[in-house]
Design a protein around this motif. Structure first.
Motif, PDB file in Angstrom:
ATOM      1  N   ILE A  21       2.225  -4.208  -4.726  1.00 36.72           N
ATOM      2  CA  ILE A  21       2.684  -4.478  -3.209  1.00 36.72           C
ATOM      3  C   ILE A  21       4.922  -4.711  -3.787  1.00 36.72           C
ATOM      4  O   ILE A  21       5.289  -3.966  -2.518  1.00 36.72           O
ATOM      5  N   ARG A  22       4.952  -4.695  -4.378  1.00 35.98           N
ATOM      6  CA  ARG A  22       6.145  -4.711  -4.720  1.00 35.98           C
ATOM      7  C   ARG A  22       7.121  -3.098  -5.174  1.00 35.98           C
ATOM      8  O   ARG A  22       7.671  -2.531  -5.166  1.00 35.98           O
ATOM      9  N   ALA A  23       5.748  -2.369  -5.819  1.00 38.85           N
ATOM     10  CA  ALA A  23       6.817  -1.786  -6.153  1.00 38.85           C
ATOM     11  C   ALA A  23       6.609  -0.821  -4.634  1.00 38.85           C
ATOM     12  O   ALA A  23       7.147   0.307  -4.338  1.00 38.85           O
ATOM     13  N   ALA A  24       5.571  -0.636  -3.713  1.00 41.53           N
ATOM     14  CA  ALA A  24       5.444   0.193  -2.495  1.00 41.53           C
ATOM     15  C   ALA A  24       6.785  -0.429  -1.306  1.00 41.53           C
ATOM     16  O   ALA A  24       7.230   0.437  -0.925  1.00 41.53           O
ATOM     17  N   MET A  25       7.203  -1.935  -1.695  1.00 44.70           N
ATOM     18  CA  MET A  25       7.753  -1.982  -0.964  1.00 44.70           C
ATOM     19  C   MET A  25       9.454  -1.024  -1.110  1.00 44.70           C
ATOM     20  O   MET A  25      10.124  -0.904  -0.342  1.00 44.70           O
ATOM     21  N   ALA A  26       9.756  -1.443  -2.757  1.00 50.21           N
ATOM     22  CA  ALA A  26      10.507  -0.950  -3.031  1.00 50.21           C
ATOM     23  C   ALA A  26      10.951   1.110  -2.568  1.00 50.21           C
ATOM     24  O   ALA A  26      12.049   1.611  -2.344  1.00 50.21           O
ATOM     25  N   GLU A  27       9.842   2.023  -2.708  1.00 49.65           N
ATOM     26  CA  GLU A  27       9.601   2.974  -2.508  1.00 49.65           C
ATOM     27  C   GLU A  27       9.557   3.264  -0.881  1.00 49.65           C
ATOM     28  O   GLU A  27      10.527   3.801  -0.536  1.00 49.65           O
ATOM     29  N   ALA A  28       9.875   2.012   0.419  1.00 53.01           N
ATOM     30  CA  ALA A  28       9.719   1.955   1.440  1.00 53.01           C
ATOM     31  C   ALA A  28      10.494   1.577   1.637  1.00 53.01           C
ATOM     32  O   ALA A  28      11.438   1.378   3.112  1.00 53.01           O
TER      33      ALA A  28
ATOM     34  N   THR B 287      13.662  -4.043   1.369  1.00 50.71           N
ATOM     35  CA  THR B 287      14.559  -4.871   0.487  1.00 50.71           C
ATOM     36  C   THR B 287      14.085  -6.054   0.104  1.00 50.71           C
ATOM     37  O   THR B 287      14.204  -6.571  -1.121  1.00 50.71           O
ATOM     38  N   ARG B 288      14.073  -6.695   1.241  1.00 49.95           N
ATOM     39  CA  ARG B 288      13.639  -8.122   1.318  1.00 49.95           C
ATOM     40  C   ARG B 288      12.523  -8.957   2.360  1.00 49.95           C
ATOM     41  O   ARG B 288      12.125  -8.251   2.941  1.00 49.95           O
ATOM     42  N   ALA B 289      11.774  -9.775   1.693  1.00 45.43           N
ATOM     43  CA  ALA B 289      10.734 -10.253   2.552  1.00 45.43           C
ATOM     44  C   ALA B 289      11.469 -12.302   2.817  1.00 45.43           C
ATOM     45  O   ALA B 289      11.343 -12.829   1.204  1.00 45.43           O
TER      46      ALA B 289
ATOM     47  N   ASN C  15      14.459 -11.321  -4.308  1.00 46.41           N
ATOM     48  CA  ASN C  15      14.811 -10.777  -3.039  1.00 46.41           C
ATOM     49  C   ASN C  15      13.243 -11.473  -2.120  1.00 46.41           C
ATOM     50  O   ASN C  15      13.395 -11.012  -0.933  1.00 46.41           O
ATOM     51  N   PHE C  16      12.916 -12.588  -2.676  1.00 46.70           N
ATOM     52  CA  PHE C  16      12.547 -13.263  -2.232  1.00 46.70           C
ATOM     53  C   PHE C  16      12.993 -14.296  -1.109  1.00 46.70           C
ATOM     54  O   PHE C  16      13.639 -14.997  -2.429  1.00 46.70           O
ATOM     55  N   TRP C  17      12.439 -14.910   0.351  1.00 44.51           N
ATOM     56  CA  TRP C  17      12.508 -16.492   0.492  1.00 44.51           C
ATOM     57  C   TRP C  17      11.593 -17.280   1.001  1.00 44.51           C
ATOM     58  O   TRP C  17      10.803 -16.240   1.083  1.00 44.51           O
TER      59      TRP C  17
ATOM     60  N   GLY D 274      -7.028  -2.659  11.006  1.00 38.87           N
ATOM     61  CA  GLY D 274      -7.621  -2.843  10.528  1.00 38.87           C
ATOM     62  C   GLY D 274      -7.777  -2.798   8.980  1.00 38.87           C
ATOM     63  O   GLY D 274      -8.718  -3.434   8.117  1.00 38.87           O
ATOM     64  N   LYS D 275      -6.710  -2.322   8.268  1.00 32.12           N
ATOM     65  CA  LYS D 275      -6.479  -2.351   7.030  1.00 32.12           C
ATOM     66  C   LYS D 275      -5.586  -3.446   6.329  1.00 32.12           C
ATOM     67  O   LYS D 275      -5.000  -4.186   7.459  1.00 32.12           O
ATOM     68  N   THR D 276      -5.244  -3.853   5.400  1.00 38.45           N
ATOM     69  CA  THR D 276      -4.387  -5.261   4.607  1.00 38.45           C
ATOM     70  C   THR D 276      -2.734  -4.748   4.850  1.00 38.45           C
ATOM     71  O   THR D 276      -3.007  -3.723   4.400  1.00 38.45           O
ATOM     72  N   ASN D 277      -2.529  -5.527   5.677  1.00 36.07           N
ATOM     73  CA  ASN D 277      -0.896  -5.358   5.801  1.00 36.07           C
ATOM     74  C   ASN D 277      -0.423  -5.359   4.150  1.00 36.07           C
ATOM     75  O   ASN D 277      -0.664  -6.858   4.070  1.00 36.07           O
ATOM     76  N   THR D 278       1.126  -4.911   4.457  1.00 33.39           N
ATOM     77  CA  THR D 278       1.680  -5.379   3.485  1.00 33.39           C
ATOM     78  C   THR D 278       3.500  -5.629   4.211  1.00 33.39           C
ATOM     79  O   THR D 278       3.390  -4.125   4.889  1.00 33.39           O
ATOM     80  N   PRO D 279       4.738  -5.998   3.507  1.00 36.07           N
ATOM     81  CA  PRO D 279       5.935  -5.946   3.524  1.00 36.07           C
ATOM     82  C   PRO D 279       6.440  -4.039   3.404  1.00 36.07           C
ATOM     83  O   PRO D 279       6.786  -3.783   4.095  1.00 36.07           O
ATOM     84  N   ALA D 280       5.251  -3.140   3.151  1.00 33.92           N
ATOM     85  CA  ALA D 280       5.836  -1.983   2.721  1.00 33.92           C
ATOM     86  C   ALA D 280       5.415  -1.126   4.211  1.00 33.92           C
ATOM     87  O   ALA D 280       6.213   0.220   4.104  1.00 33.92           O
ATOM     88  N   TYR D 281       5.371  -1.996   5.056  1.00 29.40           N
ATOM     89  CA  TYR D 281       4.345  -1.076   6.499  1.00 29.40           C
ATOM     90  C   TYR D 281       5.547  -1.227   7.538  1.00 29.40           C
ATOM     91  O   TYR D 281       5.932  -1.289   8.572  1.00 29.40           O
ATOM     92  N   VAL D 282       6.720  -2.408   7.373  1.00 29.94           N
ATOM     93  CA  VAL D 282       7.182  -2.982   7.639  1.00 29.94           C
ATOM     94  C   VAL D 282       8.312  -2.113   8.575  1.00 29.94           C
ATOM     95  O   VAL D 282       8.781  -1.615  10.160  1.00 29.94           O
ATOM     96  N   PRO D 283       8.289  -0.700   8.204  1.00 27.20           N
ATOM     97  CA  PRO D 283       9.330   0.891   8.479  1.00 27.20           C
ATOM     98  C   PRO D 283       8.588   1.378   9.822  1.00 27.20           C
ATOM     99  O   PRO D 283       8.821   2.059  10.530  1.00 27.20           O
TER     100      PRO D 283
END
Length: 262
Positions: A21-28, A31-33, A55-57, A219-228
């Motif tokens: 998940i963190r790798a996908a965030m970096a690619e997308a 930067t923070r969550a 980068n997490f709070w 319908g799929k599992t969401n992750t922070p990488a999808y916020v864009p």
């Protein structure tokens, strides 16, 4: 650069796959969550995420729909809010959705325990000088009324899915509005109108992951990488660039949660 202002990375759907998940965030370029607490029992897990990753709070609070959990005192919330990496009180608020089906036919009058819990979180936030992360579902009138009765405050209405009138009332009280993957749904027409009227300096974006994945991942599992994808839909609705949405929502995040910048 994007910021996910509301996610649940300690939930089982995501916690087991955090490196990916963190790798996908970096690619997308996310930067923070902000990792959200929904019970005091899970707060140590949420805080541990913020302590482990720079980068997490974290927040501290009890979700309005959580029953049979530890009820923190106002002092407990204030003390937890003073800890490093804890930047807000919540999520808190009111949730009357499907009361009859899911709560044994109870009425709004029977939800007084939710209202008292909400008041206690508001008072704790004021004492701790922290913003509130507010959840409201099928309860906007009471949510706004209680905020007014308690003297308002600062914070964000997260995963906003209410009417334009509710959004304007929240904005008039000084709150921010955070929009999630719901805004990418074709049938969310009223929310599309809300998305157009929130001022640039009051707008946030979020995933609420693992829930509410945006189109094309609905319908799929969401992750922070999808916020864009949330940002891209907002850019369309507001007739601006994705870069502008990323810039203003990131600035707003830093402004609303000043402990992050300190």
């Amino acid at each position: 650069m994007f910021i996910d202002s509301h996610c649940h990375l300690n939930f089982p759907e995501l916690a087991a796959d955090l490196p990916a998940i963190r790798a996908a965030m970096a690619e997308a370029k996310v930067t923070r969550a902000l990792c959200i607490s929904t019970t005091m029992e899970e707060f140590p897990q949420v805080k541990a995420l913020a302590e482990t990753y720079d980068n997490f709070w974290a927040t501290v609070g009890v979700h309005p729909d959580s029953e049979d959990v530890h009820e923190p005192s106002e002092d407990e919330l204030v003390q937890a809010g003073a800890l490093d990496r804890v930047v807000a009180i919540g999520e808190t608020g009111l949730d009357y959705y499907q009361m009859e089906e899911r709560k044994g036919g109870r009425s709004i009058a029977d939800m007084e325990w939710q209202r008292q819990r909400f008041r206690m979180h508001i008072r704790a936030a004021r004492r701790a000088s922290l913003p509130l992360v507010i959840h409201t579902r099928a309860a906007s009138d009471d949510t706004l009324a209680i905020l007014k009765e308690e003297g308002g405050g600062t914070g964000v209405f997260h995963c906003f899915a209410e009417t334009r009138e509710v959004a304007q009332a929240a904005l008039d009280m000084g709150f921010y509005i955070s929009l999630s993957g719901i805004v990418t749904f074709k049938n969310a027409r009223e929310l599309h109108e809300v998305a157009r009227i929130v001022p640039d300096d009051r707008l946030l974006i979020e995933t609420d992951s693992p829930y509410l994945a945006p189109v094309p991942f609905r319908g799929k599992t969401n992750t922070p990488a999808y916020v864009p994808y949330v940002a891209a839909r907002l850019a369309e609705l507001r007739e601006t660039s994705v870069e502008h949405i990323a810039e203003c929502t990131s600035a707003n995040f830093n402004r609303l949660f000043p402990k992050i910048a300190s």
